[in-house]
Design a protein around this motif. Structure first.
Motif, PDB file in Angstrom:
ATOM      1  N   VAL A 313      29.714  40.625  38.971  1.00  0.00           N
ATOM      2  CA  VAL A 313      30.054  39.231  39.259  1.00  0.00           C
ATOM      3  C   VAL A 313      31.385  39.196  39.995  1.00  0.00           C
ATOM      4  O   VAL A 313      32.119  40.190  40.033  1.00  0.00           O
ATOM      5  CB  VAL A 313      30.156  38.389  37.963  1.00  0.00           C
ATOM      6  CG1 VAL A 313      28.816  38.326  37.248  1.00  0.00           C
ATOM      7  CG2 VAL A 313      31.227  38.962  37.047  1.00  0.00           C
ATOM      8  N   GLU A 314      31.686  38.044  40.565  1.00  0.00           N
ATOM      9  CA  GLU A 314      32.973  37.852  41.228  1.00  0.00           C
ATOM     10  C   GLU A 314      33.867  36.976  40.364  1.00  0.00           C
ATOM     11  O   GLU A 314      33.416  35.951  39.843  1.00  0.00           O
ATOM     12  CB  GLU A 314      32.792  37.212  42.608  1.00  0.00           C
ATOM     13  CG  GLU A 314      32.199  38.147  43.645  1.00  0.00           C
ATOM     14  CD  GLU A 314      32.216  37.556  45.044  1.00  0.00           C
ATOM     15  OE1 GLU A 314      32.447  36.324  45.172  1.00  0.00           O
ATOM     16  OE2 GLU A 314      32.021  38.306  46.023  1.00  0.00           O
ATOM     17  N   ILE A 315      35.095  37.425  40.177  1.00  0.00           N
ATOM     18  CA  ILE A 315      36.089  36.632  39.446  1.00  0.00           C
ATOM     19  C   ILE A 315      37.181  36.228  40.431  1.00  0.00           C
ATOM     20  O   ILE A 315      37.830  37.096  41.039  1.00  0.00           O
ATOM     21  CB  ILE A 315      36.705  37.420  38.278  1.00  0.00           C
ATOM     22  CG1 ILE A 315      35.610  37.790  37.261  1.00  0.00           C
ATOM     23  CG2 ILE A 315      37.806  36.604  37.608  1.00  0.00           C
ATOM     24  CD1 ILE A 315      36.147  38.564  36.068  1.00  0.00           C
ATOM     25  N   LEU A 324      37.807  39.371  42.777  1.00  0.00           N
ATOM     26  CA  LEU A 324      37.463  40.706  42.288  1.00  0.00           C
ATOM     27  C   LEU A 324      35.978  40.787  42.015  1.00  0.00           C
ATOM     28  O   LEU A 324      35.368  39.827  41.525  1.00  0.00           O
ATOM     29  CB  LEU A 324      38.230  41.013  40.993  1.00  0.00           C
ATOM     30  CG  LEU A 324      39.736  40.765  40.971  1.00  0.00           C
ATOM     31  CD1 LEU A 324      40.278  41.019  39.566  1.00  0.00           C
ATOM     32  CD2 LEU A 324      40.445  41.633  41.994  1.00  0.00           C
ATOM     33  N   THR A 325      35.393  41.931  42.303  1.00  0.00           N
ATOM     34  CA  THR A 325      34.015  42.208  41.908  1.00  0.00           C
ATOM     35  C   THR A 325      34.054  43.145  40.712  1.00  0.00           C
ATOM     36  O   THR A 325      34.603  44.252  40.789  1.00  0.00           O
ATOM     37  CB  THR A 325      33.230  42.852  43.058  1.00  0.00           C
ATOM     38  OG1 THR A 325      33.223  41.957  44.174  1.00  0.00           O
ATOM     39  CG2 THR A 325      31.792  43.135  42.628  1.00  0.00           C
ATOM     40  N   VAL A 326      33.481  42.693  39.578  1.00  0.00           N
ATOM     41  CA  VAL A 326      33.609  43.449  38.326  1.00  0.00           C
ATOM     42  C   VAL A 326      32.255  43.523  37.644  1.00  0.00           C
ATOM     43  O   VAL A 326      31.388  42.670  37.845  1.00  0.00           O
ATOM     44  CB  VAL A 326      34.637  42.782  37.378  1.00  0.00           C
ATOM     45  CG1 VAL A 326      35.985  42.613  38.047  1.00  0.00           C
ATOM     46  CG2 VAL A 326      34.123  41.441  36.888  1.00  0.00           C
ATOM     47  N   PRO A 327      32.046  44.541  36.799  1.00  0.00           N
ATOM     48  CA  PRO A 327      30.798  44.611  36.018  1.00  0.00           C
ATOM     49  C   PRO A 327      30.806  43.575  34.905  1.00  0.00           C
ATOM     50  O   PRO A 327      31.811  43.378  34.222  1.00  0.00           O
ATOM     51  CB  PRO A 327      30.820  46.030  35.460  1.00  0.00           C
ATOM     52  CG  PRO A 327      32.254  46.442  35.470  1.00  0.00           C
ATOM     53  CD  PRO A 327      32.888  45.722  36.623  1.00  0.00           C
ATOM     54  N   SER A 328      29.678  42.911  34.722  1.00  0.00           N
ATOM     55  CA  SER A 328      29.611  41.859  33.702  1.00  0.00           C
ATOM     56  C   SER A 328      29.544  42.418  32.291  1.00  0.00           C
ATOM     57  O   SER A 328      29.742  41.694  31.320  1.00  0.00           O
ATOM     58  CB  SER A 328      28.398  40.957  33.958  1.00  0.00           C
ATOM     59  OG  SER A 328      27.197  41.721  33.917  1.00  0.00           O
ATOM     60  N   GLY A 329      29.287  43.729  32.137  1.00  0.00           N
ATOM     61  CA  GLY A 329      29.195  44.318  30.802  1.00  0.00           C
ATOM     62  C   GLY A 329      30.530  44.624  30.172  1.00  0.00           C
ATOM     63  O   GLY A 329      30.593  44.949  28.982  1.00  0.00           O
ATOM     64  N   GLN A 330      31.617  44.553  30.932  1.00  0.00           N
ATOM     65  CA  GLN A 330      32.952  44.798  30.391  1.00  0.00           C
ATOM     66  C   GLN A 330      33.567  43.514  29.879  1.00  0.00           C
ATOM     67  O   GLN A 330      33.206  42.414  30.307  1.00  0.00           O
ATOM     68  CB  GLN A 330      33.882  45.358  31.477  1.00  0.00           C
ATOM     69  CG  GLN A 330      33.776  46.834  31.743  1.00  0.00           C
ATOM     70  CD  GLN A 330      34.836  47.265  32.748  1.00  0.00           C
ATOM     71  OE1 GLN A 330      34.954  46.698  33.827  1.00  0.00           O
ATOM     72  NE2 GLN A 330      35.606  48.285  32.395  1.00  0.00           N
ATOM     73  N   ARG A 388      29.347  36.120  32.655  1.00  0.00           N
ATOM     74  CA  ARG A 388      27.902  36.064  32.809  1.00  0.00           C
ATOM     75  C   ARG A 388      27.503  35.386  34.124  1.00  0.00           C
ATOM     76  O   ARG A 388      26.317  35.198  34.403  1.00  0.00           O
ATOM     77  CB  ARG A 388      27.270  35.333  31.623  1.00  0.00           C
ATOM     78  CG  ARG A 388      27.149  36.240  30.396  1.00  0.00           C
ATOM     79  CD  ARG A 388      26.164  37.370  30.711  1.00  0.00           C
ATOM     80  NE  ARG A 388      26.027  38.338  29.624  1.00  0.00           N
ATOM     81  CZ  ARG A 388      26.688  39.471  29.545  1.00  0.00           C
ATOM     82  NH1 ARG A 388      27.568  39.786  30.489  1.00  0.00           N
ATOM     83  NH2 ARG A 388      26.495  40.316  28.544  1.00  0.00           N
ATOM     84  N   SER A 389      28.511  35.003  34.895  1.00  0.00           N
ATOM     85  CA  SER A 389      28.294  34.468  36.234  1.00  0.00           C
ATOM     86  C   SER A 389      29.600  34.631  36.989  1.00  0.00           C
ATOM     87  O   SER A 389      30.592  35.135  36.434  1.00  0.00           O
ATOM     88  CB  SER A 389      27.883  32.987  36.172  1.00  0.00           C
ATOM     89  OG  SER A 389      28.998  32.179  35.820  1.00  0.00           O
ATOM     90  N   ASP A 390      29.632  34.232  38.247  1.00  0.00           N
ATOM     91  CA  ASP A 390      30.910  34.212  38.956  1.00  0.00           C
ATOM     92  C   ASP A 390      31.848  33.256  38.228  1.00  0.00           C
ATOM     93  O   ASP A 390      31.438  32.192  37.748  1.00  0.00           O
ATOM     94  CB  ASP A 390      30.716  33.754  40.398  1.00  0.00           C
ATOM     95  CG  ASP A 390      29.913  34.756  41.224  1.00  0.00           C
ATOM     96  OD1 ASP A 390      29.767  35.905  40.765  1.00  0.00           O
ATOM     97  OD2 ASP A 390      29.442  34.378  42.311  1.00  0.00           O
TER      98      ASP A 390
END
Length: 395
Positions: A313-315, A324-330, A388-390
């Motif tokens: 997702v993007e934060i 930032l592009t990050v994994p949603s599982g973290q 769970r989303s941007d």
């Protein structure tokens, strides 16, 4: 000796008055021409504990608590709010030019009012715990947060059952020192209150406060202490000790607890330990209160079962104007740190709110409860939240 003791308050009051006067002048100067950070910097050059607003403490002594743990005795400055027994403090230090904070249980130093003690267990890969255990010395200054937590001694005189695993002993020793102080002072309630401590460690060398706990059984006959070694067989000498046993937590360990159905349980340890203790006891006791120093594995490992956790997702960080592009599982906190973002944190368990920030938009998942939140919120605890989303965060 008595003359020296009687003279000490006067000398301390003069020192405090002098430092207070200097800080008041610096404060007026700061408001007119400088910001607080600059004044704190120059005040610290005169005295490491001088600050207009920063709670700090100087290490005045260090003691080996166990093979992998150290107790640090701290002298706080005037901005520190002294915690109650069982509470935590965020403790920060400059490590290789980066300020790192973690939360630790604190306790009073009974024979030295006004001082605090924290006991730190060295954690593999833990930058702050390794620095505190191996490098911190007397005279070093630590930065402290406000006390938090409601892990406190029950008000009613019902029997108390304390369960500690590993570093979960630290809030227990804080509570028991308060209990011991009441006993020494001859207060009636604690002397009639049955208290049992069950303490699990991997080996005898890793057990903290054993001598102090044994001594408490002498001054407080209604206190009993049980030590369990989970990864070391008892030696003949250890087997002869009435407090030493072998094995992990099990129901038989509480067979001799007085009035178990009316007991109040306080448990502290890993999430797995706390979960097991609750499964064994929750239907047999009057109340059960627990704190865990790790996230439950069922939620921490949700990436293995939740397809959404394998996505990215993007934060958007509004203040920093970064995407930032990050994994949603973290956890969001871990994802930020992996991208080199130094975000304030402390307990990393959702207790202290140090990491909380404003979520402007997007969906998040609470890592402990599993609940999803889609609305804007003023205080998203990023240490226990997954994207769970941007997202748009006010960071």
């Amino acid at each position: 000796m008595s003359k020296e003791m009687s003279a000490m308050p006067n000398s301390m009051s003069v020192s405090e008055h002098t430092s207070g006067s200097v800080l008041q002048r610096l404060g007026r100067f700061a408001q007119s021409v400088m910001d607080h950070d600059a004044v704190n910097f120059w005040a610290g050059k005169l005295n490491p504990l001088w600050s207009l607003n920063q709670p700090m403490a100087r290490i005045v002594a260090r003691e080996e608590a166990a093979s992998n743990s150290v107790t640090l005795i701290l002298k706080p400055n005037r901005h520190v709010v002294l915690p109650q027994a069982g509470q935590h403090l965020n403790v920060a230090a400059e490590v290789e030019g980066v300020r790192i904070a973690r939360s630790y249980s604190s306790s009073a130093v009974l024979d030295q009012p006004g001082l605090l003690a924290i006991t730190v267990k060295q954690v593999k890969g833990g930058r702050l715990s390794n620095w505190l255990c191996l490098q911190a010395r007397e005279g070093d200054v630590l930065y402290l947060g406000q006390p938090f937590g409601d892990f406190q001694w029950p008000v009613s005189p019902q029997p108390v059952l304390l369960l500690a695993a590993g570093s979960g002993i630290t809030p227990m020793i804080s509570l028991l020192r308060q209990y011991a102080q009441h006993a020494v002072m001859g207060m009636p309630l604690p002397s009639k209150q049955a208290v049992q401590l069950h303490y699990w460690v991997r080996s005898r060398a890793e057990a903290c406060f054993v001598e102090e706990l044994q001594a408490l059984t002498s001054i407080q006959p209604n206190f009993t202490f049980h030590l369990y070694l989970t990864q070391q067989d008892l030696s003949p000498a250890q087997a002869s000790q009435p407090y030493a046993q072998y094995g992990r937590i099990q129901a038989s360990h509480f067979a001799q607890q007085e009035d178990l159905n009316n007991s109040h349980v306080l448990a502290c340890g890993s999430a797995g330990f706390v979960s097991t203790a609750q499964q064994i006891l929750h239907t047999q006791v009057a109340s059960f209160q627990a704190e865990a120093f790790s996230l439950p594995s069922t939620h921490a490992d949700s990436a293995n079962t939740d397809p959404a956790s394998n996505q990215t997702v993007e934060i958007t960080l509004q203040k920093q104007q970064r995407i930032l592009t990050v994994p949603s599982g973290q956890s969001i906190l871990e994802a930020l740190e992996a991208q080199g973002i130094s975000h304030p944190s402390g307990c990393r368990m959702g207790l202290c709110n140090t990491c909380a920030c404003h979520k402007v938009s997007g969906s998040t998942k609470h890592m402990i409860s599993g609940e999803q939140q889609h609305e804007e919120t003023a205080a998203l605890r990023v240490c226990i939240s997954q994207a769970r989303s941007d997202l748009v965060l006010d960071i």
